[in-house]
Scaffold this active site. Sequence first.
Site, mmCIF file in Angstrom:
data_model
loop_
_atom_site.group_PDB
_atom_site.id
_atom_site.type_symbol
_atom_site.label_atom_id
_atom_site.label_comp_id
_atom_site.label_asym_id
_atom_site.label_seq_id
_atom_site.Cartn_x
_atom_site.Cartn_y
_atom_site.Cartn_z
ATOM 1 N N HIS A 185 16.621 29.295 85.185
ATOM 2 C CA HIS A 185 16.996 30.458 84.369
ATOM 3 C C HIS A 185 18.495 30.448 84.061
ATOM 4 O O HIS A 185 18.920 30.763 82.956
ATOM 5 C CB HIS A 185 16.611 31.737 85.104
ATOM 6 C CG HIS A 185 16.689 32.962 84.251
ATOM 7 N ND1 HIS A 185 16.001 33.094 83.070
ATOM 8 C CD2 HIS A 185 17.386 34.133 84.400
ATOM 9 C CE1 HIS A 185 16.253 34.276 82.534
ATOM 10 N NE2 HIS A 185 17.092 34.920 83.316
ATOM 11 N N ASP B 64 12.670 26.954 83.722
ATOM 12 C CA ASP B 64 12.974 28.370 84.001
ATOM 13 C C ASP B 64 11.875 28.966 84.875
ATOM 14 O O ASP B 64 10.708 29.015 84.494
ATOM 15 C CB ASP B 64 13.061 29.135 82.679
ATOM 16 C CG ASP B 64 13.607 30.550 82.845
ATOM 17 O OD1 ASP B 64 13.556 31.072 83.972
ATOM 18 O OD2 ASP B 64 14.078 31.119 81.852
ATOM 19 N N SER C 42 19.005 36.152 79.154
ATOM 20 C CA SER C 42 17.846 36.818 79.736
ATOM 21 C C SER C 42 17.505 38.070 78.923
ATOM 22 O O SER C 42 17.154 37.971 77.756
ATOM 23 C CB SER C 42 18.104 37.138 81.213
ATOM 24 O OG SER C 42 16.918 37.487 81.881
#
Length: 803
Positions: free
Chosen positions: A776, A742, A669
């Site tokens: 994610h 995601d 991330s």
Amino acid sequence: MNRNHLLGLWVAAALCAMAETPYQKPSKEILDVLNAPAPPAPSVNPAHTHILLQERRLAPPIAELAAPVHRIAGLRINPANNGQHAPLVTVTGLTLKKIEGGAETRIAVPPGARFGLPVWSPDGKQFAIVNYTPSSVDLYVGSTASGALRKVPAVKVNDALSGGFRSGGAVSWLAGSRQLLVRTVPAGRGAVPQRPAAPSGPNVQESSGQAGPVRTNQDMLTSPYDEKLFDYYCTSQLAVVDAATLAVTPLGKPAVITSAQSSPDGKYLLVSRVQQPYSYLHPYSAFPREVEVWDRTGKMAHKVHSAPLQDRIPIEGVAVGPRNVDWRPTEGATLVWWEALDGGDPRKQAEFRDKLMMLRAPFQAAPAEIYKTRQRARGLIYGESGGLAFVSDYDRNRRWTQTVRIFLDDPSAQAKTLWSLNVQDRYKDPGNPLMKRLPNGESVLQQNGDWIFLAGEGASPKGDRPFLRRMNLATGETEEIFRAGETGFEEVLSLLSDDGSKFLTRYETPTAPPNLFLRTKGSETRTALTAFQDPTPQIRGIRQQLVTYKRKDGVQLSFTLFLPPGYKEGERLPTILWAYPLEYNDADTAGQIGGSTQRFVSLRGASHLFMLLAGYAVLNNATIPIIGDPETVNNTYIEQLTMGAEAAIDKAVEMGVTDRNRVGVSGHSYGAFMTGNLLAHTRLFKAGVARSGAYNRTLTPFGFQSERRTFWQARDTYMKMSPFTYADQIKDPILLIHGEADNNQGTFPINSERLYQAVRGNGGTVRLVMLPFESHGYAGKESVEHAIWEMQSWFDRYVKNAK
């Protein structure tokens, strides 16, 4: 896997860059650890008499993630059972354990059970739990007396909006321990809306000229057909279930109900329901809604607020009108809520930003103003008697929080400050107040006379040492009841006595797995309540060491050095730096130590720590602070990022554990964003692995992370911080991994796709791995195994065996 086979796979991938590649598995040594069973997760009942031990499935098969799903209004709905698509927690087995004596009862569960989390009754004698089947979400009621589960036969739970109900998803206890309030699938709702064979016209959006900044959201509505699906799957019928007889009584009319809370006396419900028109830019949480009080027949007794579409809220702002509407726990039916005094805009100058309002049943009088905060209200915690309450507010410019004591029934009483500190100051953290459940199901402060109880992480320059202390509200005096030692890691889970003299802890060491223990104030004796065994003894040779050092401007930094099993002193290893940059106002808080080397090492999911089993050293959670004024802190992001990475590598090399010529970098991330930038602006690393990152900040033009300015207010900063802008400078190999589905705000999969094309187009060495059906974080068993294989293969090729 031999090197020739590995090379063959890489060559095949290079020749057919966009082909679907079979899932790969890492080494047997890694698989044995990855697939080891996890110990049961404990859930303590409110009466502190029993613990429910929950066996969990760690990773679903990819086929489950590939099942049909509706991605609408910020939701992911399983159309087959009207529940969440691929719930994050799946409980497969249950064991009931008595705290006194330790006797265990294995609970019989239905075949193929896939439970959610339990919801305890306030008296702790029962629990409700949902079971996800292929065609429905079923409701069960469990008993501590019988140790048995009973299925509620006439209910299909509507779990599509599970986050909307307080503490229990679609199921909660109704003002006591005798009835449940359940959100159900309406009977006779008809057939599923069918997608039209052809559109009736274009999908149009229009803005009237008023500013409406919006963060980048995934899974939004895109058509009238999506709107029909949202209505179909999210409309629910409230029902009351008798926990003794399992009788079901519908309550009110079906609606898209996002929350429903019983008043403490059980006579009313506080209901929030969504209204049209819907938005194609915002999730359902921003849709227009009616906040109402219903009586127990389902009729509206009072309208609290009609909220419009929340599409004009400033960045880091709040909605105008009543927000966070809730019941006061210690009165029969009294509403409390916050209202903004600054238009919800944090950029406006205002003496006071929020006011606390209160309205008692029968809701005929004008609401009374109780208290005003100078900064944005952040929390409200209730005492059990005397109108006691704690109010917290937050100054975003100073990153400062303050908590004061007030009395709800005496607005004239002067507020008393309990604590005031930087939210990132871990060393001064007073801890979190411990709470207890009242018989009506509401949560209030755990009190013993004037004393309250606080539990915290106990951060220190030597690492975290959790504590339990009590604080006298009359005098301000504090007394430490418990503090973890310097060896081992022990944290308080629950009080077992009103005076705090007995409590439940979880204790672990680097060689002993976490287990539950009974503790008594003033005694060092631990009485074991569980005896979970080490599921992966083969990794106990992993070594941990807290390392501190300074970057060249004097800011103290740290990382936890992980060394692989069998490491020989003085051997220089290929090394991976793993980090996630954070923003701070000052160097003192940025340099504080977090975490502990006294914890039991457990490798789960697609963890970078699996690289230890491939012979790497890992500089784990290296602190890379970005320090400055919150408004402009990112102006020097690249410079501070580089200083932090350089300092970490220099220290590891100085210690004799790292080969400077064999260092890789990785992150997830915002850590992936960091990885891209470090490869674009430095030559410190031989290669990098960036997972689920954002690399082009023009795709997040209304802010990201803690950045408040828009792209148009800080164009140069946005461009400078974007690795995509400098793709031609990425000269060291970069592996990009991203979930194709995601749904994290800001990390669109297109980020990785476009950076791949940019690096490839400029002659760089790059590999793009898009994981089907993954979000994610990576959940599917095959995806997790493959992600680990990709990381090890990349680092082995370009770091460990670098020429």
